[in-house]
Design an enzyme around this catalytic site. Structure first.
Site, PDB file in Angstrom:
ATOM      1  N   GLU A  32       7.725  -6.427   7.456  1.00  0.00           N
ATOM      2  CA  GLU A  32       7.703  -5.331   7.781  1.00  0.00           C
ATOM      3  C   GLU A  32       8.691  -5.117   9.211  1.00  0.00           C
ATOM      4  O   GLU A  32       9.308  -3.998   8.937  1.00  0.00           O
ATOM      5  CB  GLU A  32       6.168  -5.013   8.577  1.00  0.00           C
ATOM      6  CG  GLU A  32       4.964  -4.800   8.203  1.00  0.00           C
ATOM      7  CD  GLU A  32       5.019  -6.688   7.087  1.00  0.00           C
ATOM      8  OE1 GLU A  32       4.045  -6.651   6.561  1.00  0.00           O
ATOM      9  OE2 GLU A  32       6.259  -7.696   7.460  1.00  0.00           O
ATOM     10  N   GLY A  39      -0.920  -4.916   1.956  1.00  0.00           N
ATOM     11  CA  GLY A  39      -2.166  -4.765   2.186  1.00  0.00           C
ATOM     12  C   GLY A  39      -2.783  -6.225   1.416  1.00  0.00           C
ATOM     13  O   GLY A  39      -3.489  -6.609   1.622  1.00  0.00           O
ATOM     14  N   ASP A  62       1.202  -6.704  10.519  1.00  0.00           N
ATOM     15  CA  ASP A  62      -0.205  -6.257  10.689  1.00  0.00           C
ATOM     16  C   ASP A  62      -1.534  -7.208   9.476  1.00  0.00           C
ATOM     17  O   ASP A  62      -0.576  -8.860   9.441  1.00  0.00           O
ATOM     18  CB  ASP A  62      -1.000  -5.009  10.703  1.00  0.00           C
ATOM     19  CG  ASP A  62       0.065  -4.665   9.396  1.00  0.00           C
ATOM     20  OD1 ASP A  62       0.858  -4.604   8.406  1.00  0.00           O
ATOM     21  OD2 ASP A  62      -0.791  -3.286   9.246  1.00  0.00           O
ATOM     22  N   GLY A 115       1.344  -1.333   0.395  1.00  0.00           N
ATOM     23  CA  GLY A 115      -0.048  -0.035  -0.311  1.00  0.00           C
ATOM     24  C   GLY A 115       0.948   1.357   0.203  1.00  0.00           C
ATOM     25  O   GLY A 115       2.189   1.445  -0.141  1.00  0.00           O
TER      26      GLY A 115
END
Length: 426
Positions: A191, A168, A199, A120
């Site tokens: 990440e 995403g 996440d 994203g």
């Protein structure tokens, strides 16, 4: 978060899927970072209730009397990266389709051949965070609400994760009951290299993978390709890309026979069809999980309850594989490593809904810290690939600093999610 066009760039920093190597330098970067400010509507056929340049929504008859709904992420030049506007549009569309009894199921896919969705708009989020802009909150709220909605959707939901699937893209697919990988799928959650944490529901699904594979993937950002995405349990089926057009028509036949039938009946019919296509593809592929030789090492080393324990176990292991993992982990944000380790342990005992609430708290702690901004700067803006983590060592990351990532947000506003029917397959 997981919102990253940026994720594609991180591939050049991650170990190749041989589990034993690390890329020494960044060889290429794609220009993926422009923030998209708005989705503009375009004219399309009457069979399309919503059609936008960045995301397409179509309900078509694939065979006479056999119709279903297709969501197409339509930003191929940006690897179908998800932005705030797209998350809202998809949520709105899913709610409309959920109320339409004439549509038995939903398929989500990406435009082009390179990616399902590579992530994203992370630079926009960090820029907003620097000045206290609302996007640093709004994006995560919209994205996590959509991820949760997909996992609680009342109709069969099929994600075709053909190509790069990170950030995403993981959130748009992994919580649905059917996740189709192809030989071109590339899955990763890198990440910790950007000063963040895995996440989009990583707290929920990563602890549920085989053994300690989830912890391994979360901390190292290891890339899974093709069949490995299925063998790891991330995908439910492996189907050759060349078979996807045929599958689209056969799903139409299933829908023709399933109109007005219950969700369970439709889901069983879809399951049977996908199993048939999967069996054909897996027989042709005929290969095992590339991480099989390292399963015992992964379970032994990454089964430790602390980050220090994991590193000690890797040191004691002493193999080339272990040394490569130490090298990889040495490049990650120390804070992200400790926070991620704690995140997955907590997530294993939380409900699907509460995992997202916890992750929202974590994002707001990251927005108030140093490493997320520094990771984005080093990898995506200045491109010096030399982040200055603060704290710079694991020893300096105190238990109190880790705990703060799980405290309520400074403004006291928690992520609110509706109580939907629970259907996540993990």
């Amino acid at each position: 978060c997981i919102i990253w066009k940026a994720m594609y760039k991180l591939l050049n920093h991650l170990p190749e899927p041989k589990a034993t190597s690390w890329s020494n330098s960044v060889k290429r970067f794609s220009v993926l970072m422009s923030h998209v400010h708005g989705a503009r509507r375009t004219v399309h056929s009457t069979s399309t209730p919503y059609h936008y340049e960045e995301v397409l929504f179509t309900t078509e008859e694939w065979v006479p009397g056999g119709r279903y709904h297709v969501i197409t992420l339509n930003r191929p030049k940006s690897l179908n990266a998800l932005n705030y506007n797209m998350a809202g549009l998809i949520t709105k569309d899913l709610k409309s389709v959920e109320q339409d009894d004439s549509i038995p199921l939903v398929v989500i896919k990406g435009s082009g051949t390179k990616a399902f969705c590579a992530g994203g708009d992370i630079i926009a989020v960090t820029e907003a965070g620097k000045v206290g802009g609302s996007l640093s909150k709004d994006f995560f709220r919209a994205e996590y609400s959509l991820n949760h909605y997909i996992g609680t959707y009342k109709k069969p939901f099929i994600a075709i994760i053909d190509g790069i699937t990170m950030g995403g893209g993981v959130g748009l697919s992994v919580h649905g009951p059917f996740r189709i990988a192809t030989e071109h799928t590339l899955f990763a959650m890198p990440e910790t290299f950007i000063g963040l944490f895995p996440d989009v529901g990583g707290s929920h699904f990563l602890p549920k993978l085989k053994g300690k594979l989830g912890m391994y993937l979360a901390l190292t950002g290891y890339r899974l390709k093709g069949r490995d995405v299925y063998h790891a349990g991330v995908a439910t089926h492996l189907i050759a890309r060349e078979k996807l057009p045929e599958l689209a028509k056969e799903l139409g036949r299933v829908c023709k026979a399933s109109v007005s039938r219950s969700r369970d009946v439709v889901e069983a019919a879809v399951q049977s069809l996908l199993d048939q296509f999967h069996q054909q593809s897996i027989e042709v592929d005929g290969k095992c999980f590339s991480l099989d030789p390292y399963v015992d090492n992964i379970n032994s080393c990454f089964g430790n309850p602390s980050m220090e324990g994991i590193l000690d176990a890797l040191q004691s292991d002493g193999s080339k594989w272990a040394r490569d993992q130490l090298k990889t982990l040495g490049k990650m944000s120390p804070t992200s490593l400790k926070v991620t380790c704690e995140q997955l342990q907590r997530g294993a005992g939380l409900s699907f809904r509460d995992c997202f609430k916890m992750e929202y708290r974590m994002t707001q702690a990251c927005m108030a810290g140093n490493d997320f901004y520094e990771g984005v700067r080093a990898v995506l803006i200045d491109k010096d690939n030399d982040p200055k983590w603060k704290p710079s060592t694991l020893a300096e990351v105190s238990p109190d600093l880790v705990r703060q990532h799980f405290d309520p947000p400074p403004d006291g506003l928690e992520l609110e999610l509706l109580h939907f029917f629970f259907s996540s397959s993990f």
